[in-house]
Design a protein around this motif. Structure first.
Motif, short mmCIF file in Angstrom:
data_model
loop_
_atom_site.label_atom_id
_atom_site.label_comp_id
_atom_site.label_asym_id
_atom_site.label_seq_id
_atom_site.Cartn_x
_atom_site.Cartn_y
_atom_site.Cartn_z
N ASN A 196 0.87 -1.16 0.00
CA ASN A 196 0.00 0.00 0.00
C ASN A 196 0.92 1.22 0.00
N PRO A 197 0.59 2.28 -0.76
CA PRO A 197 1.50 3.43 -0.82
C PRO A 197 1.81 4.06 0.53
N GLU A 198 0.87 3.99 1.46
CA GLU A 198 1.06 4.49 2.82
C GLU A 198 1.04 3.28 3.75
N PHE A 199 2.12 3.05 4.46
CA PHE A 199 2.20 1.84 5.28
C PHE A 199 2.93 2.13 6.59
N THR A 200 2.77 1.24 7.55
CA THR A 200 3.31 1.45 8.90
C THR A 200 4.52 0.55 9.13
N MET A 201 5.58 1.16 9.61
CA MET A 201 6.81 0.42 9.91
C MET A 201 7.21 0.61 11.37
N LEU A 202 7.78 -0.44 11.93
CA LEU A 202 8.53 -0.35 13.17
C LEU A 202 10.00 -0.43 12.79
N GLU A 203 10.77 0.54 13.24
CA GLU A 203 12.22 0.42 13.12
C GLU A 203 12.81 0.56 14.51
N VAL A 204 13.77 -0.32 14.81
CA VAL A 204 14.35 -0.38 16.14
C VAL A 204 15.86 -0.51 16.01
N TYR A 205 16.57 0.24 16.86
CA TYR A 205 18.03 0.24 16.83
C TYR A 205 18.57 0.08 18.24
N GLN A 206 19.59 -0.78 18.36
CA GLN A 206 20.19 -1.06 19.66
C GLN A 206 21.70 -0.94 19.56
N ALA A 207 22.25 0.03 20.29
CA ALA A 207 23.70 0.20 20.30
C ALA A 207 24.36 -0.99 20.99
N TYR A 208 25.61 -1.26 20.58
CA TYR A 208 26.42 -2.33 21.14
C TYR A 208 25.77 -3.70 20.90
N SER A 209 25.11 -3.82 19.78
CA SER A 209 24.51 -5.08 19.35
C SER A 209 24.84 -5.27 17.88
N ASP A 210 24.25 -6.26 17.24
CA ASP A 210 24.45 -6.52 15.82
C ASP A 210 23.26 -7.29 15.29
N HIS A 211 23.36 -7.82 14.07
CA HIS A 211 22.21 -8.52 13.49
C HIS A 211 21.86 -9.78 14.27
N ARG A 212 22.84 -10.36 14.93
CA ARG A 212 22.55 -11.54 15.76
C ARG A 212 21.72 -11.13 16.99
N GLY A 213 22.02 -9.98 17.54
CA GLY A 213 21.22 -9.48 18.65
C GLY A 213 19.79 -9.21 18.21
N MET A 214 19.62 -8.74 16.97
CA MET A 214 18.29 -8.50 16.44
C MET A 214 17.52 -9.81 16.24
N MET A 215 18.25 -10.88 15.94
CA MET A 215 17.60 -12.20 15.83
C MET A 215 16.92 -12.58 17.15
#
Length: 545
Positions: free
Chosen positions: A315-334
């Motif tokens: 849909n042209p207008e959509f809702t996102m969650l974006e989250v960022y965590q310092a001192y972490s990496d993609h494994r922490g996001m898993m």
């Protein structure tokens, strides 16, 4: 328009659509102008002259025209000194709360005041059973002539489906075991001037469902529950992150550079500043500025806008969650996303297993989540261990032999990614972390030390669609500049110099992740389309309105 007491009224509409009305003011109280002419409604003399009320035509017999009948009822109420649109009522309980408040064996002792839309009427002569709908569902009401009085009962019987009322009374249980409110007094607080769609047929036109969502919510219990469930999902996401010390922030929707993704933006103009702005296509770059500013754990749930196509998943207008965590990496996001989705399922759905309608499989969020490299999936799908050493021409020939059309002008990585999009992703029903995507796909992530052609990223795929990509975020400003400039694809985003300046001040290593809220709701609610989980999806303007 107000006339003097003995002024005569006429209309100059075309002969086939109107007729001349000529009457003394002392003989009428209202003149109605409509598409088919004017009708004169006799009534008490109006001391101030004629009240001219514009509305649809009301012929002598209006019983076939529900709109006209309802408007006449409203007129009668006002003539009697009561305006429902100026009335108020007290609401002590929602429907489900009132039902829970009932004490078994103690009929007519628990007082409640409830309010809602009248959706069912069962007339039994000197009494009626009706049901009203509020945000928690239905509750049955019982009104009896002997209890509310003759005048109030007669007025109650004139109510229409769709009217909104407030009632006070006591709870009792019927012979069939249904908790019911015995009405002691009631108030009409909104008169429905248009009828509801037919109960059994509801809204049969798909576009009408989305265009008139308010009617869909009234007549379609499934839609109502699904969209309430969406609200609960978003609320649970916030609680989950806040419980882990993440701070919610708000970043600009109007941006001077459409950065953070490769997508076509909507353009608008700021009159006071005298320049164009873009509606954001991503939340990412401003949230990373927050990492530079010392917010170690930060998130935003916000709208993005992309001037691209519509589909079951877009849909042209959509809702996102974006989250960022310092001192972490993609494994922490898993770890974070697995804990988040498992918690959502348990707290909102009451189970960690959901049915995937298209495949018939049970998706198990409480089980083992697969991890697999992007290259391994491509090799498996093509049956070619040397795929990544093939020439572009060889890849095109192989892809076309697989029945996947590609554009010969595409880059190698785009051809390969088309295989993933069309042949691999739709088969990944159970939670799957696809690791180490090609470096050309994600210019904002760190390059893998194990394989410099890939990135330290994952794409979480569930139910055959991408739910959450996550990165080990690039924090080297020089490498980031190089990756921005080398970014490939049909749409090259402008380089955000201010963001690069922020990185030069130092950004801590971090893991970052985006979660498509709309897609997540499709998955968790079993919806067929993104339009089914958005209250008011984009549609062309209704030219018939």
């Amino acid at each position: 328009m107000v006339g003097t007491r003995n002024r005569r009224v006429s209309t100059n509409a075309s002969p086939g659509q109107s007729r001349l009305a000529s009457v003394a003011a002392s003989e009428i109280v209202r003149v109605d102008f409509g598409a088919q002419g004017i009708s004169i409604c006799p009534g008490p003399e109006a001391s101030s002259g004629w009240a001219i009320h514009v509305m649809s035509d009301i012929p002598t017999d209006i019983s076939h025209d529900q709109n006209a009948v309802r408007r006449q009822k409203l007129t009668d109420l006002r003539a009697a000194g009561f305006d429902p649109f100026r009335a108020v009522c007290q609401q002590t309980h929602f429907s489900a709360e009132a039902t829970k408040a009932y004490v078994d064996g103690q009929d007519y002792t628990v007082p409640v005041s409830v309010a809602g839309r009248l959706v069912t009427i069962r007339d039994m002569g000197k009494s009626q059973f009706v049901k009203i709908l509020d945000q928690q569902g239905l509750i049955q009401l019982y009104v009896k002539k002997d209890l509310v009085g003759d005048e109030a009962y007669v007025a109650f019987k004139k109510l229409d489906l769709g009217d909104i009322i407030g009632v006070s009374g006591t709870l009792f249980k019927t012979k069939t075991g249904e908790i019911t409110v015995r009405i002691e007094r009631y108030t009409l607080v909104s008169k429905a001037l248009r009828p509801l769609p037919e109960k059994w047929h509801g809204l049969t036109d798909a576009e009408q469902v989305y265009r008139q969502r308010y009617l869909d919510l009234i007549v379609n219990e499934e839609s109502r529950k699904r969209l309430i469930q969406r609200a609960k999902i978003v609320s649970a996401v916030r609680r989950f992150l806040e419980d882990r010390s993440f701070i919610e922030v708000e970043t600009p929707v109007l941006q001077s550079i459409a950065g953070g993704a490769a997508a076509k933006p909507f353009v608008t103009h700021h009159n006071a500043l005298g320049c164009d702005f873009f509606l954001r296509i991503s939340l990412e770059l401003y949230l990373k500025r927050m990492l530079v500013g010392g917010y170690d754990r930060v998130f935003e749930i916000g709208r993005n806008f992309r001037n691209e196509g519509l589909s079951r998943r877009h849909n042209p207008e959509f809702t996102m969650l974006e989250v960022y965590q310092a001192y972490s990496d993609h494994r922490g996001m898993m770890t974070l996303i697995k804990d988040m989705l498992t918690t959502l399922c348990r707290d909102v759905l009451g189970t960690t297993k959901i049915k995937h309608a298209a495949s018939g499989q049970d998706i198990d969020f409480g089980g083992t989540w697969r991890e697999v490299k992007y290259k391994d999936l491509i090799i498996e799908a093509t049956g070619d261990a040397d795929w990544f050493r093939r020439s572009k021409a060889e890849k095109i020939a192989k892809v076309e032999a697989m029945g996947v059309p590609v554009n010969p002008a595409w880059e190698d990585f785009e051809i390969t990614n088309e295989i993933f999009s069309k042949r691999i992703e739709p088969t990944l029903i159970q939670p799957t972390f696809v690791l180490n995507l090609p470096k050309e796909l994600c210019p904002l992530a760190k390059i893998s030390q194990e394989d410099p052609d890939t990135l330290d990223v994952f794409e979480l795929t569930i139910g055959g669609m991408e739910i959450a990509p996550a990165y080990s975020e690039q924090n080297d400003p020089d490498v980031q500049r190089t990756m921005f400039e080398a970014q490939a694809g049909e749409e090259i985003q402008n380089v955000d110099q201010d963001f690069l300046t922020a990185l030069e001040h130092g950004m801590p290593p971090a893991g970052g992740m985006g979660v498509g809220i709309d897609r997540l709701c499709i998955l968790l609610t079993g919806a067929e389309s993104i339009r089914d989980v958005i209250l008011f999806p984009q549609l062309r303007p209704d030219t018939k309105a």
